[in-house]
Structure formats: structure tokens, C-alpha cells
Design an enzyme around this catalytic site. Structure first.
Site, PDB file in Angstrom:
ATOM      1  N   THR A  52      -5.286  -1.200   7.243  1.00  0.00           N
ATOM      2  CA  THR A  52      -5.397  -2.659   7.295  1.00  0.00           C
ATOM      3  C   THR A  52      -6.767  -3.105   7.792  1.00  0.00           C
ATOM      4  O   THR A  52      -7.076  -4.290   7.733  1.00  0.00           O
ATOM      5  CB  THR A  52      -4.316  -3.237   8.216  1.00  0.00           C
ATOM      6  N   LYS A  88       0.837  -1.211   0.000  1.00  0.00           N
ATOM      7  CA  LYS A  88       0.000   0.000   0.000  1.00  0.00           C
ATOM      8  C   LYS A  88       0.871   1.261   0.000  1.00  0.00           C
ATOM      9  O   LYS A  88       0.634   2.197  -0.767  1.00  0.00           O
ATOM     10  CB  LYS A  88      -0.927  -0.024   1.224  1.00  0.00           C
ATOM     11  N   THR A  89       1.872   1.294   0.865  1.00  0.00           N
ATOM     12  CA  THR A  89       2.769   2.450   0.923  1.00  0.00           C
ATOM     13  C   THR A  89       3.580   2.582  -0.363  1.00  0.00           C
ATOM     14  O   THR A  89       3.830   3.687  -0.852  1.00  0.00           O
ATOM     15  CB  THR A  89       3.705   2.324   2.133  1.00  0.00           C
ATOM     16  N   ASP A 105      -1.096   6.954   6.659  1.00  0.00           N
ATOM     17  CA  ASP A 105      -1.103   5.510   6.899  1.00  0.00           C
ATOM     18  C   ASP A 105      -1.940   5.208   8.143  1.00  0.00           C
ATOM     19  O   ASP A 105      -2.007   6.030   9.066  1.00  0.00           O
ATOM     20  CB  ASP A 105       0.323   5.012   7.085  1.00  0.00           C
ATOM     21  N   ARG A 163       6.600  -8.474   1.703  1.00  0.00           N
ATOM     22  CA  ARG A 163       7.426  -8.039   2.831  1.00  0.00           C
ATOM     23  C   ARG A 163       8.061  -9.233   3.540  1.00  0.00           C
ATOM     24  O   ARG A 163       9.241  -9.206   3.908  1.00  0.00           O
ATOM     25  CB  ARG A 163       6.584  -7.220   3.819  1.00  0.00           C
TER      26      ARG A 163
END
Length: 395
Positions: free
Chosen positions: A171, A77-78, A122, A231
């Protein structure tokens, strides 16, 4: 004295050199992030929609509309927000929901934006409700309403804001209020989990940036244990690289397997806590059904940890079922851990439950009420103590 002072000066000169290597390692994750659309692997439906949004806004000479990304952590997302900023050539200011505690914090951020800038928030679901209401007119009309003073002397000041694009990530999209979600006119996009093939491509690109050679066996070994998350895959790659470097080995499939086994990660990505959960469920409770509180007490873990950290991946792999009676281990869980799956015993338990509740074949409604399973469990305990009601002979 001059010699001592010269030695100290030399030592001071050496200190920055030692720190630079630490700084390079600390920004390693940012180095692995894609910088162009063609480097971003996966999430094709999101990339296509965002590209059209950005191109249409550029052709009209407008700023892009506000966008919300949501999904499990570690899916990018980032990274998407950084890509949008680089594609548009605009500056991006980054903050998070918990960091904006007061209305003044939000006002200082918005008033310092330049025309066309991107504001990335965020974990927006953790934004203060009062701050969230101030954000509504800023997103819709480009104005900021601030109340100065208290009581009868209070007055409202309306500040004009430069046009900006808000990109938010979360999230837990269910915790984002409906009025706030509806104001993301550019779209609300959900990031999906990646396939093993996409994870392998991501790991291959990361290995090139890290100047590390990987064969196909090592790539597949990392990909199948990465929980479908980039990740996690990059984390495994870095730890495998460290293991190979310290032990002076080539980074092949065998070395990667040894490194991940040291981290207690098995062939399908389960860690020690996941396996402990399944082992307790099968060995102590005969595969279930077991309630959340009981499992938390048996594992010495908090209920939130069991429900939000351990169980989701097990359910995703089909190793665990959540039923109205509790958690139940599936046949796949038995086979993965090497336990014998006694199908007849499971069926006998279900037959006893159906006889007690009065459920006949084809009829899924209980004739003895909503709490029939609790009464059944209590009756089994009474029968073991020598009670009369609903004893073993009756069930």
C-alpha cells in the site's frame, strides 16, 4: 453411569456442528473473491497486461516474471495474485513482510518451493532490509547466499532454488527500495479506484453468491457510499443483509439506507469521524487554514490518524484542501454539511494576507520571506492584546 456417558457423547457430537457454521462465516470474504478473469471487474489495463505476460510465458515454457501490485487497501491486489495462481495452475505460498523476520525464515520458505510455484508477499514494504538483500539474488539468479558461522571461520553457502514467481503487494510503494522495485521485471502496476458502475456490478455478483436479492436502488445506494472500494462495498452488503434478516425486511433501497445510517455512513460515504473533522474545521476555525497538530488536538486524535485515515478521502472528494498555511474547507464541504459559505469573508482574509506579505495581483512570491504567514498570525494575536507591530490598522 451409562446414561450420563451417552449424554456426554451426544453433546460432543453436537459441538462440531455448531463450529462448522462459524467456520463458513469466517471464510466468507474468500468466497466472494473472483475465481476467473471474467469475474474480476475493473482494472482492465492490469488484466490485459498480466494476461499477455502469462500467455507469453506459457507459450515459451517459462515461468512468469516477478510482479508488484500497489495501491490503496481493498482494491484487489491479493485477489489478482490468487487469479494468477489459478490461471497458471500453480501452487501459491502466501506470507507477509513483517512475518519474515530473519534470513532463515526466508530460506525455509524459498527452499520448500516447487518448480513453478508462486510466492506471494503482502505488505512487502515492511520487509527487513537484511532479508531484502538476500532476496535480490533469489529473484535474479535463482540462488540463495547464506553465511554460516561468524568471524574468520565464517563461510558462504550458495543454494540453488527452484524457478519461482514472486508476486508482491504493498500500500506504500514509496517505502519499497529502488533496487527491489527494479527487480520486478514482469511489471509494477498501480490499482485505481473503481467507478460506481463497477462497484454496483461487484455488489450484484456478491449478492448472488450470498443468495441475497437486491434491486437497482439498493445497488446504487451501496455503490455511492462505498468510497470506490470493493472491500467496503462488500462490507456494506453484508451488514445490510444482517439488518434486513434481523428486522425481517426485504433488502430494498430503504432498508439499505436504514442499515447504513445506523453505521453513520452518509450519502457520499463519509463516516462520523469525517464529518466531525469538517464540522470542527468550519465551526471552530471558520473553515481554516488550520495546522495538523491543532486539528489533532481539537479532535482528540493522533496526527497520523488525521493525516493518513481521515484526510485522504476528504481531499479525494474535494471537501478539503491542504495548503502551505494549513487545512482549508472548500465550498463543497460547507454545502454538504449545510453551512453557509461566506465568500466575501474568505476573500477579505486573503486580501489582508496579501497586503501583509506584499503580494500584488499576478505576483505569487512573498516579499517578506518564507515565514510571512507565521509573522502574520503572531501580529494578529499581538493586535488583539494591544500590541503595536502589524496591528489591525496596518493590515
Amino acid at each position: 453411569m451409562k446414561k450420563m456417558s451417552s449424554k456426554k457423547a451426544e453433546e460432543k457430537k453436537k459441538i462440531p456442528l455448531e463450529k462448522t457454521s462459524d467456520i463458513g462465516d469466517s471464510f466468507l470474504d474468500q468466497t466472494l473473491r473472483p475465481t476467473r478473469w471474467d469475474e474480476y471487474i475493473g482494472q482492465k489495463h492490469i488484466k490485459d497486461n498480466v494476461k499477455i505476460l502469462l500467455r507469453a510465458a506459457e507459450e515459451r515454457g517459462h515461468i512468469p516474471e516477478h510482479i508488484l501490485f500497489y495501491g490503496p487497501p481493498g482494491l484487489g491486489k491479493t485477489t489478482l495474485a490468487h487469479l494468477i495462481a489459478k490461471e497458471t495452475g500453480k501452487q501459491m505460498k502466501i506470507t507477509s513482510g513483517p512475518a519474515i523476520e530473519k534470513v532463515g525464515d526466508l530460506a525455509s520458505i524459498l527452499t520448500n518451493l516447487s518448480s513453478g510455484d508462486i510466492l506471494f508477499i503482502d505488505e512487502i514494504h515492511r520487509l527487513n532490509k537484511i532479508v531484502e538483500e538476500i532476496l535480490y539474488p533469489a529473484m535474479e539468479s535463482g540462488v540463495l547466499d547464506i553465511i554460516i558461522g561468524k568471524g574468520p571461520s565464517a563461510r558462504t553457502i550458495q543454494l540453488d532454488l527452484p524457478p519461482f514467481t514472486l508476486i508482491a503487494a504493498t500500500t506504500r510503494v514509496a517505502l519499497v527500495s529502488s533496487p527491489l522495485r527494479s527487480r520486478f521485471s514482469g511489471g509494477v502496476f498501480r490499482l485505481e479506484f473503481y467507478s460506481n458502475k463497477e462497484i454496483a456490478e461487484i455488489v450484484l455478483r456478491s449478492s448472488k453468491l450470498l443468495k441475497t436479492k437486491l434491486d437497482e436502488g439498493a445497488l446504487s445506494e451501496i455503490a455511492k457510499r462505498s468510497r470506490f472500494t470493493p472491500r467496503t462495498a462488500n462490507y456494506f452488503l453484508k451488514r445490510a443483509r444482517d439488518f434486513a434478516q434481523v428486522n425481517k425486511k426485504d433488502l430494498d433501497q430503504k432498508t439499505v439506507r436504514e442499515a447504513l445510517n445506523m453505521l453513520a455512513i452518509d450519502d457520499i460515504g463519509l463516516n462520523s469521524s469525517d464529518r466531525k473533522f469538517l464540522e470542527i474545521l468550519i465551526e471552530k476555525f471558520n473553515g481554516g487554514p488550520v495546522g495538523l497538530k491543532t486539528m489533532g488536538a481539537a479532535m482528540s486524535e493522533e496526527e497520523a490518524t488525521v493525516e493518513e485515515v481521515i484526510e485522504p478521502y476528504l481531499i479525494q472528494l474535494g471537501l478539503l484542501e491542504r495548503t502551505s498555511r494549513g487545512r482549508v474547507a472548500t465550498k463543497k464541504a460547507y454545502e454538504h454539511l449545510g453551512f453557509n459559505y461566506n465568500k466575501e469573508e474568505k476573500q477579505n482574509k486573503l486580501i489582508r494576507w496579501k497586503r501583509f506579505t506584499g503580494i500584488e495581483s499576478g505576483n505569487q512570491k512573498s516579499k517578506k520571506g518564507k515565514y510571512a504567514w507565521r509573522r502574520y498570525r503572531k501580529s494578529c494575536k499581538k493586535s488583539q492584546r494591544g500590541g503595536n507591530s502589524y496591528g489591525k490598522n496596518n493590515v
